[in-house]
Write a protein that holds these residues in place. Structure first.
Motif, PDB file in Angstrom:
ATOM      1  N   LEU A 108       1.468  -5.410 -15.959  1.00 27.40           N
ATOM      2  CA  LEU A 108       0.768  -6.132 -14.901  1.00 27.40           C
ATOM      3  C   LEU A 108       1.625  -7.187 -14.220  1.00 27.40           C
ATOM      4  O   LEU A 108       1.147  -7.896 -13.336  1.00 27.40           O
ATOM      5  CB  LEU A 108      -0.522  -6.740 -15.452  1.00 27.40           C
ATOM      6  N   ASP A 109       2.885  -7.283 -14.609  1.00 26.16           N
ATOM      7  CA  ASP A 109       3.845  -8.115 -13.882  1.00 26.16           C
ATOM      8  C   ASP A 109       4.587  -7.321 -12.820  1.00 26.16           C
ATOM      9  O   ASP A 109       5.343  -7.908 -12.035  1.00 26.16           O
ATOM     10  CB  ASP A 109       4.887  -8.696 -14.851  1.00 26.16           C
ATOM     11  N   CYS A 110       4.398  -6.015 -12.807  1.00 24.55           N
ATOM     12  CA  CYS A 110       5.161  -5.117 -11.932  1.00 24.55           C
ATOM     13  C   CYS A 110       4.254  -4.548 -10.853  1.00 24.55           C
ATOM     14  O   CYS A 110       3.127  -4.121 -11.136  1.00 24.55           O
ATOM     15  CB  CYS A 110       5.763  -3.971 -12.744  1.00 24.55           C
ATOM     16  N   CYS A 111       4.747  -4.508  -9.620  1.00 30.20           N
ATOM     17  CA  CYS A 111       3.929  -3.976  -8.541  1.00 30.20           C
ATOM     18  C   CYS A 111       3.707  -2.477  -8.729  1.00 30.20           C
ATOM     19  O   CYS A 111       4.424  -1.807  -9.462  1.00 30.20           O
ATOM     20  CB  CYS A 111       4.561  -4.261  -7.188  1.00 30.20           C
ATOM     21  N   GLN A 112       2.710  -1.997  -8.046  1.00 27.71           N
ATOM     22  CA  GLN A 112       2.359  -0.581  -8.143  1.00 27.71           C
ATOM     23  C   GLN A 112       3.287   0.266  -7.269  1.00 27.71           C
ATOM     24  O   GLN A 112       4.188  -0.257  -6.606  1.00 27.71           O
ATOM     25  CB  GLN A 112       0.913  -0.405  -7.705  1.00 27.71           C
ATOM     26  N   GLU A 113       3.064   1.563  -7.288  1.00 30.63           N
ATOM     27  CA  GLU A 113       3.777   2.502  -6.419  1.00 30.63           C
ATOM     28  C   GLU A 113       2.752   3.146  -5.497  1.00 30.63           C
ATOM     29  O   GLU A 113       1.669   3.540  -5.936  1.00 30.63           O
ATOM     30  CB  GLU A 113       4.492   3.563  -7.253  1.00 30.63           C
ATOM     31  N   THR A 114       3.093   3.245  -4.215  1.00 32.90           N
ATOM     32  CA  THR A 114       2.096   3.575  -3.198  1.00 32.90           C
ATOM     33  C   THR A 114       2.609   4.631  -2.227  1.00 32.90           C
ATOM     34  O   THR A 114       3.792   4.651  -1.883  1.00 32.90           O
ATOM     35  CB  THR A 114       1.723   2.305  -2.406  1.00 32.90           C
ATOM     36  N   ASP A 115       1.717   5.487  -1.766  1.00 32.95           N
ATOM     37  CA  ASP A 115       1.939   6.326  -0.589  1.00 32.95           C
ATOM     38  C   ASP A 115       1.231   5.651   0.584  1.00 32.95           C
ATOM     39  O   ASP A 115       0.064   5.241   0.459  1.00 32.95           O
ATOM     40  CB  ASP A 115       1.325   7.717  -0.770  1.00 32.95           C
ATOM     41  N   GLY A 116       1.904   5.569   1.729  1.00 28.66           N
ATOM     42  CA  GLY A 116       1.232   4.994   2.890  1.00 28.66           C
ATOM     43  C   GLY A 116       2.206   4.567   3.966  1.00 28.66           C
ATOM     44  O   GLY A 116       3.423   4.711   3.836  1.00 28.66           O
TER      45      GLY A 116
END
Length: 381
Positions: free
Chosen positions: A208-216
């Motif tokens: 929860l310290d790391c950003c997510q990975e996203t499509d967009g």
């Protein structure tokens, strides 16, 4: 340039983990949405700016979006550090008379396609990449592992624990994401206990310290302030824009360059923004800080002068500055910071989901640990 240009339109695709369409299509959808928001048409556009990491070239996006002749096109290097610099490039072009309407964009399938979090797997030889040769043989293969080195030093220097230092940043982002329908983590806030219980990624960083990975995709429309005033929505005035690189700067792995508890590149940007805007930390109503990893949010707050060294965790926990009101990259989406610029615009317009009452100024920052950039946006008048 300062206060002569403005952001007149913002547009995005949905944020997902599997878009089901090409990165080019995502870029075009975001560009068209931003133009619609600005009350402009593709025919009005004569400039395009994106990231060197984007797979959809400016000319190709222009063709696919129905845009005609271009008099300006540009790309900015260093991944997420480029976000605010795309707007700076656009504003410079408009102020110089090189272009009249410039669209900045970023689009990728970062979850379903190439996942940056997986780290270095294969890299073409380059002078820039040679610096990684000092860390890769020792197991520092991923962005999380690179940031963990600086994070550990920060905790040691200031006598903090990961839970006390980093937890408030993650909780704040997810609290705002929970009330943002566009956010991936809409309806899913977390507690400090949730943060502390999440699994280790690279100590002292937890999941929860790391950003997510996203499509967009996300796009931003920049034009002159005078022209923006004639468009449907209130302009977000570009009061200042800056880029910065520290002495001996490397990409994420400058462990030999000095004090690991700070971000020299952010200090370079901060000095320019405060000097050219005439504003300072006390004048900022909302902070949209690049949150790829929680420790670097703390260091940015300190570099920009919102609090003293080692005091940022307490600053965040006390909610002294509305922070990442869209949920940030931890909670809304990881769009290399471009969605953060859009949130800054919404706050200035007064249309944000988590609107800060009376917000008339916003600081927006780009990726850190690399050469970076920043913006100060203000209301018109």
């Amino acid at each position: 340039m300062n206060r002569r240009t403005a952001i007149a339109g913002i547009g995005a695709t949905e944020f997902s983990k599997d878009s089901g369409r090409s990165e080019l299509r995502l870029a075009v959808e975001a560009v068209r949405a931003a133009l619609d928001d600005a009350g402009l048409t593709p025919a009005d556009v004569d400039g395009m700016v994106t990231f060197t990491m984007d797979t959809s070239p400016e000319i190709t996006v222009a063709q696919a979006a129905g845009i005609g002749e271009l008099s300006f096109f540009s790309r900015v290097h260093y991944g997420g550090g480029a976000a605010c610099a795309t707007v700076q490039q656009a504003a410079l072009a408009v102020a110089a008379g090189t272009a009249e309407v410039v669209v900045c964009y970023r689009a990728f399938n970062e979850r379903s396609g190439r996942r940056f979090g997986s780290g270095v797997q294969q890299r073409e030889p380059s002078a820039e990449g040679a610096a990684l040769g000092w860390v890769l043989p020792f197991g520092l293969l991923t962005p999380a592992s690179w940031v963990a080195m600086a994070a550990q030093r920060y905790l040691h220097t200031y006598g903090l624990t990961p839970e006390a230092a980093f937890g408030p940043v993650a909780v704040t982002a997810r609290r705002h994401a929970a009330t943002n329908p566009a956010a991936w983590f809409h309806g899913r806030p977390i507690t400090l206990a949730d943060h502390a219980a999440s699994r280790w990624i690279a100590e002292p960083l937890r999941l929860l310290d790391c950003c997510q990975e996203t499509d967009g995709g996300q796009a931003i429309v920049v034009t002159s302030l005078n022209r923006a005033r004639d468009l449907p929505g209130p302009p977000a005035v570009i009061a200042a824009a800056a880029q910065g690189a520290g002495r001996g700067q490397e990409q994420m792995t400058g462990f030999h360059t000095g004090d690991l508890t700070g971000l020299p590149e952010s200090a370079v940007v901060a000095r320019q923004l405060w000097r050219t805007s005439g504003l300072g930390p006390a004048d900022i109503d909302v902070g949209i800080l690049y949150d790829h990893f929680t420790p670097f949010v703390l260091m940015q707050l300190e570099e920009y002068g919102f609090c003293g060294r080692g005091e940022a965790a307490e600053f965040v926990a006390a909610d002294r500055l509305p922070l990442n009101t869209h949920g940030g990259q931890l909670g809304e989406a990881y769009l290399h910071g471009m969605n953060g610029i859009a949130e800054g615009v919404r706050q200035i317009r007064g249309t944000a989901v988590n609107q800060v009452s009376g917000a008339a100024s916003a600081l927006v920052t780009a990726g850190t640990g690399v050469p970076t950039s920043g913006l100060v946006l203000t209301a018109d008048g």
